[in-house]
Design a protein around this motif. Structure first.
Motif, mmCIF file in Angstrom:
data_model
loop_
_atom_site.group_PDB
_atom_site.id
_atom_site.type_symbol
_atom_site.label_atom_id
_atom_site.label_comp_id
_atom_site.label_asym_id
_atom_site.label_seq_id
_atom_site.Cartn_x
_atom_site.Cartn_y
_atom_site.Cartn_z
ATOM 1 N N GLY A 248 0.675 -1.215 -0.115
ATOM 2 C CA GLY A 248 -0.009 -0.016 0.066
ATOM 3 C C GLY A 248 0.777 1.279 0.109
ATOM 4 O O GLY A 248 2.101 1.130 -0.141
ATOM 5 N N ARG A 249 0.256 2.314 0.118
ATOM 6 C CA ARG A 249 0.859 3.555 0.067
ATOM 7 C C ARG A 249 1.423 4.068 1.400
ATOM 8 O O ARG A 249 0.985 3.440 2.338
ATOM 9 C CB ARG A 249 -0.192 4.763 -0.451
ATOM 10 C CG ARG A 249 -1.029 4.493 -1.813
ATOM 11 C CD ARG A 249 -1.662 5.614 -2.021
ATOM 12 N NE ARG A 249 -2.584 5.819 -1.291
ATOM 13 C CZ ARG A 249 -3.409 7.120 -1.672
ATOM 14 N NH1 ARG A 249 -3.424 7.852 -2.734
ATOM 15 N NH2 ARG A 249 -4.525 7.332 -0.574
ATOM 16 N N ILE A 250 2.424 5.004 1.148
ATOM 17 C CA ILE A 250 3.111 5.432 2.443
ATOM 18 C C ILE A 250 2.942 7.103 2.626
ATOM 19 O O ILE A 250 2.884 7.610 1.481
ATOM 20 C CB ILE A 250 4.717 5.217 2.085
ATOM 21 C CG1 ILE A 250 5.035 3.672 2.010
ATOM 22 C CG2 ILE A 250 5.459 6.080 3.170
ATOM 23 C CD1 ILE A 250 5.098 2.901 3.187
ATOM 24 N N THR A 251 2.838 7.457 3.699
ATOM 25 C CA THR A 251 2.734 8.532 4.113
ATOM 26 C C THR A 251 4.099 9.362 4.496
ATOM 27 O O THR A 251 4.660 8.720 5.408
ATOM 28 C CB THR A 251 1.738 8.997 5.065
ATOM 29 O OG1 THR A 251 0.412 8.576 5.023
ATOM 30 C CG2 THR A 251 1.382 10.238 5.645
ATOM 31 N N HIS A 252 4.531 10.385 3.794
ATOM 32 C CA HIS A 252 5.856 10.830 3.956
ATOM 33 C C HIS A 252 5.820 12.280 4.596
ATOM 34 O O HIS A 252 5.058 13.220 3.847
ATOM 35 C CB HIS A 252 6.482 11.001 2.826
ATOM 36 C CG HIS A 252 7.831 11.622 2.567
ATOM 37 N ND1 HIS A 252 8.293 12.187 1.805
ATOM 38 C CD2 HIS A 252 8.729 11.518 3.574
ATOM 39 C CE1 HIS A 252 9.541 12.664 1.824
ATOM 40 N NE2 HIS A 252 9.882 12.171 3.223
ATOM 41 N N PHE A 253 6.591 12.404 5.751
ATOM 42 C CA PHE A 253 6.707 13.920 6.089
ATOM 43 C C PHE A 253 8.238 14.326 6.181
ATOM 44 O O PHE A 253 9.072 13.408 6.624
ATOM 45 C CB PHE A 253 6.118 14.065 7.488
ATOM 46 C CG PHE A 253 4.632 13.864 7.972
ATOM 47 C CD1 PHE A 253 3.634 14.756 7.773
ATOM 48 C CD2 PHE A 253 4.193 12.464 8.150
ATOM 49 C CE1 PHE A 253 2.549 14.486 8.001
ATOM 50 C CE2 PHE A 253 2.920 12.249 8.238
ATOM 51 C CZ PHE A 253 2.065 13.224 8.328
ATOM 52 N N ASN A 254 8.589 15.363 5.673
ATOM 53 C CA ASN A 254 10.006 15.803 5.715
ATOM 54 C C ASN A 254 9.989 17.157 6.551
ATOM 55 O O ASN A 254 9.673 18.290 6.269
ATOM 56 C CB ASN A 254 10.517 16.349 4.217
ATOM 57 C CG ASN A 254 11.766 16.919 4.366
ATOM 58 O OD1 ASN A 254 12.280 17.932 3.860
ATOM 59 N ND2 ASN A 254 12.786 15.985 5.019
ATOM 60 N N PHE A 255 10.665 16.894 7.886
ATOM 61 C CA PHE A 255 10.686 17.743 8.788
ATOM 62 C C PHE A 255 11.918 18.823 8.326
ATOM 63 O O PHE A 255 13.081 18.231 8.691
ATOM 64 C CB PHE A 255 10.893 17.415 10.265
ATOM 65 C CG PHE A 255 11.147 18.350 11.404
ATOM 66 C CD1 PHE A 255 10.422 19.342 11.474
ATOM 67 C CD2 PHE A 255 12.018 18.090 12.053
ATOM 68 C CE1 PHE A 255 10.623 20.368 12.530
ATOM 69 C CE2 PHE A 255 12.424 19.027 13.078
ATOM 70 C CZ PHE A 255 11.572 20.240 13.158
#
Length: 295
Positions: A248-255
């Motif tokens: 499935g899909r991945i949720t990505h956050f770049n801090f």
């Protein structure tokens, strides 16, 4: 576990921890993700000793020092533990306990066996021989409550703050240092996550109110290579643990710490980035809901 079994377990595990630590040139201690400074720990006859200051942050525990009697009192939800400096005995409730080494006073600090003080505090303790690191983990009620929240962003914010433990190698990021950190979550979930810092990526799974490192790897971003992880299409240089396969899909956050903002997107099974955006960091809720993420 009965009191007698618990006491026996404390003694055996203390010796096990000390034996491994005695082989190390330097021992690291991490209490709820905070590194204990070197002046608050030392080795005594192969046993890791630690200052009481190092475990004062454990929740639900009150630790006091009586200077006139040279006695340490530990109160955990009404259960009392007492031990004196320069003594190898202690009391846990109504039971007498023999410590592997005597408590000591050093540079104005009371030093006690690491395993004993952690078990007396009902904290999880583990020893990682690969990195020569002892972990003490006990999450506070606020973080545990937020992790079980129905709000995904709140649960994810708590997930990355839960105490981390590891039995794997420790890879130090290499390359040009920056202040960016990437977080990846399976879509709609908070019970596992990846953290990427420069050329090192780590995968954690949560259980029993702590995050365990399941897999860690160093990759070469200049060399493309097919991967079971759609967001990491690079050649792995070294790794330890069990590499996960995410469906499935991945949720990505770049801090981006330098500017106080977080960029975000969804990543599909082919590595395509969907619905990108960017927001200022909210100090209350570090993460936020991403448009079109399915929960």
């Amino acid at each position: 576990m009965g009191s007698v079994s618990k006491i026996a377990c404390i003694s055996v595990l203390s010796l096990s921890l000390g034996t491994g630590a005695a082989q190390a040139s330097s021992t690291h201690i991490i209490v709820n993700n905070s590194i204990v400074t070197s002046d608050e720990t030392y080795q005594s006859h192969g046993i890791t000793m630690v200052s009481l200051n190092a475990v004062q942050s454990l929740p639900g525990v009150s630790i006091t020092w009586n200077n006139s009697t040279k006695t340490v009192a530990i109160d955990r939800n009404g259960e009392k533990t007492l031990l004196k400096a320069e003594k190898k005995s202690a009391t846990l409730g109504s039971k007498n306990i023999t410590l592997p080494v005597a408590t000591t006073l050093k540079n104005g600090r009371i030093m006690v066996p690491l395993r004993f003080i952690a078990d007396s505090s009902s904290a999880y303790v583990s020893w990682n021989p690969k990195s020569q690191t002892a972990y003490i983990a006990k999450a506070n009620n606020e973080i545990k409550s937020k992790y079980t929240s129905d709000e995904l962003n709140v649960s994810r914010g708590a997930a990355i703050k839960l105490p981390k433990v590891s039995n794997l190698k420790d890879f130090t990021p290499k390359g040009y240092e920056n202040l960016n950190t990437d977080y990846y979550f399976p879509e709609g979930k908070s019970n596992s996550f990846f953290i990427q810092e420069m050329d090192v990526i780590s995968y954690y799974k949560i259980s029993n109110d702590r995050s365990e490192l399941i897999w860690i790897a160093r990759f070469d971003s200049t060399k493309k290579e097919s991967s079971s992880l759609s967001f990491l299409p690079y050649k792995l240089v070294e790794q330890d643990g069990q590499k996960p396969t995410i469906q499935g899909r991945i949720t990505h956050f770049n801090f981006m710490a330098a500017i106080g903002e977080i960029s975000y997107n969804l990543i599909d099974n082919n590595g395509k980035e969907l619905n990108p955006g960017q927001k200022p960091v909210d100090p209350i809720n570090f993460f936020f809901d991403i448009p079109y993420e399915q929960k």
